[in-house]
Scaffold this active site. Sequence first.
Site, mmCIF file in Angstrom:
data_model
loop_
_atom_site.group_PDB
_atom_site.id
_atom_site.type_symbol
_atom_site.label_atom_id
_atom_site.label_comp_id
_atom_site.label_asym_id
_atom_site.label_seq_id
_atom_site.Cartn_x
_atom_site.Cartn_y
_atom_site.Cartn_z
ATOM 1 N N GLU A 1 1.328 -0.294 -5.028
ATOM 2 C CA GLU A 1 0.534 0.864 -5.442
ATOM 3 C C GLU A 1 1.460 2.060 -5.639
ATOM 4 O O GLU A 1 1.977 2.613 -4.667
ATOM 5 C CB GLU A 1 -0.508 1.194 -4.357
ATOM 6 C CG GLU A 1 -1.417 2.321 -4.760
ATOM 7 C CD GLU A 1 -2.195 2.894 -3.592
ATOM 8 O OE1 GLU A 1 -3.305 3.376 -3.825
ATOM 9 O OE2 GLU A 1 -1.691 2.870 -2.455
ATOM 10 N N ASP B 1 0.826 -1.204 0.000
ATOM 11 C CA ASP B 1 0.000 0.000 0.000
ATOM 12 C C ASP B 1 0.867 1.264 0.000
ATOM 13 O O ASP B 1 1.896 1.314 0.688
ATOM 14 C CB ASP B 1 -0.869 -0.019 1.278
ATOM 15 C CG ASP B 1 -1.823 1.149 1.353
ATOM 16 O OD1 ASP B 1 -2.683 1.259 0.464
ATOM 17 O OD2 ASP B 1 -1.699 1.959 2.296
HETATM 18 C C1 GLC Z 1 -4.008 3.402 -0.522
HETATM 19 C C2 GLC Z 1 -5.259 2.557 -0.412
HETATM 20 C C3 GLC Z 1 -6.353 3.448 0.087
HETATM 21 C C4 GLC Z 1 -5.958 3.984 1.456
HETATM 22 C C5 GLC Z 1 -4.605 4.679 1.395
HETATM 23 C C6 GLC Z 1 -4.037 4.949 2.759
HETATM 24 O O1 GLC Z 1 -4.154 4.423 -1.443
HETATM 25 O O2 GLC Z 1 -5.552 1.954 -1.643
HETATM 26 O O3 GLC Z 1 -7.578 2.761 0.150
HETATM 27 O O4 GLC Z 1 -6.921 4.878 1.904
HETATM 28 O O5 GLC Z 1 -3.646 3.889 0.726
HETATM 29 O O6 GLC Z 1 -3.589 3.756 3.360
#
Ligand code: GLC
Length: 489
Positions: free
Chosen positions: A222, A154
Amino acid sequence: MRCGSPFYASGDADFGYDVTDHCAVDPRMGDLATFDALLAEARARGLRVLVDYVPNHTSIEHPWFADSRTSRQAARRDWYVWADPRRDGGPPNNWRSVFGGSAWTRDPPTGQYYLHSFLGEQPDLNWRNPEVEAAMLDVLRFWMDRGVDGFRIDAAEHLLADPELRDNPTSETGDPQAKRLGEYDTQRHLHDRGHPDVHALYRRIRRRLDRHPSGPRVALAEIVPEPGVGLAHWASFYGRALDEIHLPLNLTLPSLPWDAAAFQDTVDAVERAVPAGGWPTIVLGSHDERRVASRYGPDQARCLLVVLLTLRGTPVLFNGDELALTDSPVPAGEARDPWGRRQAEFNRDRGRAPMPWTSGDHAGFTAGAQPWLPLPEHPQALSVGVQAEDPESTLTLTRRLLALRRDLPVLRRGGYVSVRGPADVLAYERRDDTHRVRVLANFAQDARRVALDGAGWELAVSSSGEAALDADAPALGAHAAAVLVRHTS
Ligand code: GLC
């Protein structure tokens, strides 16, 4: 491959993304024995399980932060990013939180500010502290020991920021390849994320994943491309020697307008950016986006399922998109999502409706309890049970496409060739030594006839019953896509 969400013990300010214990299951969802049972059941069905790994921040309620904030001398003070106020008492620099507002909150016990790239309830860990790195790598080991097959990392780019805490420059650039994040886009994120040191850190993480005694594990990450910066920075996360993230998620497609040229240019740009030997991912939906069917329309969602499952790379399907599920009708002013409560246009509740399974109560998602978000309209008609019986349903289309991928190695491993089709038609081929597969997606509101080179093409799948192959020139209905196959040996 599907993408999940964290199930760890959490302060629940951001639906599990504010973790209070990285090695415990949220008691509302069960415990570690429940997790082990889930893993075993998945294994028995030939499924692999990847879990969310949330390394950038913890919950404000995490015992590490509870200690860190007590005093400047606290044992874990340096586990988070603390800084003195500016002379006027304001935050240490101009960094913004992804969810809006300053990325800094002043903490009364010590008068210093702590950094939070997301909510104030999600303080950023200080990965420059070797104790933090060791503790968080232990978390990976814990889940690998339990048998998980990999991780979705993440907010992967946020882990290391500028140690001098320099201000970000302002930005006025726009870029159709980047997700729009509102106020956050007013800066170039030069200093608050993606510091070059992060690459050495990912090489260390990768070594841990590669060398686990029970076998190597995979990492998705991500990494959100920044407006105006292009894709080179995003692609750098594969690592110069392909020794960092196996699969940096390609998050460029969900932000595109419904426009064939925009899709073609973006897919081509991603193909150019992925380093030789690197493997792409394809993402159209996620728990952070509106539903594909609500973003573009139900026929368009079917058309994009064809694209998702035929482009080169690992497709990432968000649960419900195989049903062309629409957004949850969350009433205005009743957002649960903390981002949606601050900025309605970003409300992520919409894409997070429960999955409709049957034609029963709450479409079979839960019995005797109220679902946490409203189901989309007509949930029973959209349910898995109903769609599984319908040869024309989106679920059946998805299954047909998956079967074609299984049957044709060219769809799994063949090369990608961009083909310039007529206006409003996205066109590309997948090729190997024995097959050519031509994919045509009509973005226009009227039917299009597309000339093919040579004979011998067969129509394998189409997203609408209307597509027909006639005199070697397929006619595509409005918003319809077709997959054509030709043997070459
Ligand atoms: C990423 C996740 C999202 C979350 C953020 C903070 O972007 O996909 O859902 O709110 O991280 O952890």
